[in-house]
Motif scaffolding. Structure first.
Motif: not given
Length: 162
Positions: A121-128, A135-143, A155-159
């Protein structure tokens, strides 16, 4: 409709358009999710994107969408494994911000996506957008990669993988 212990997700419909427009007009949403691109009936019918209204105790408070990253040949996540899903969301109701709902409803939805077979699962928040990234890091997402310009913006790619 899908339901978790604390949150319900129902498909966004034309009846939700006014509420979505109101939510998009709030500064905490419009800073990252431009109100100059409002939802309309056509967007709601797009078969590539599942759009959800999130409720807690029958109170609608957030929007979430998930999509196949393979729906567009030029999508920045196109090279990920088959079945990978992208997510985007916002809390529309200002009274529901900062009290734990964001990480909780996102976790509930990604659990469902993993149970349905998504390998990544991926997401792409604005880097700022520090709040979203935290929140994504808290859920285990990594850039995975540096910030990049896409046709959808910077975007900052996170998965996160199952």
């Amino acid at each position: 409709m899908t339901q978790t212990d604390d949150y319900r997700f129902h498909k966004a419909t034309v009846e939700d358009l006014d509420m979505l427009a109101q939510w998009q007009s709030h500064p905490h949403v419009s800073a990252w999710w431009g109100s100059d691109h409002p939802f309309d009936e056509g967007k709601l019918k797009d078969p590539l994107v599942a759009r959800w209204i999130v409720t807690a105790n029958e109170r609608p408070f957030a929007f979430m969408q998930d999509y196949s990253v393979h729906g567009w040949n030029d999508h920045h996540f196109f090279r990920l494994p088959k079945g990978s899903r992208g997510i985007d969301q916002f809390i529309g109701d200002p009274a529901m911000i900062g009290i734990g709902h964001g990480s909780a409803f996102i976790a509930a939805r990604i659990q469902v996506l993993f149970e349905q077979g998504a390998p990544v699962i991926v997401t792409d928040p604005h880097p700022e957008n520090a709040r979203a990234i935290a929140v994504y890091k808290k859920l285990g997402f990594e850039a995975f990669g540096a910030p990049q310009a896409t046709k959808w913006g910077l975007i900052l790619p996170m998965r996160v993988s199952h």
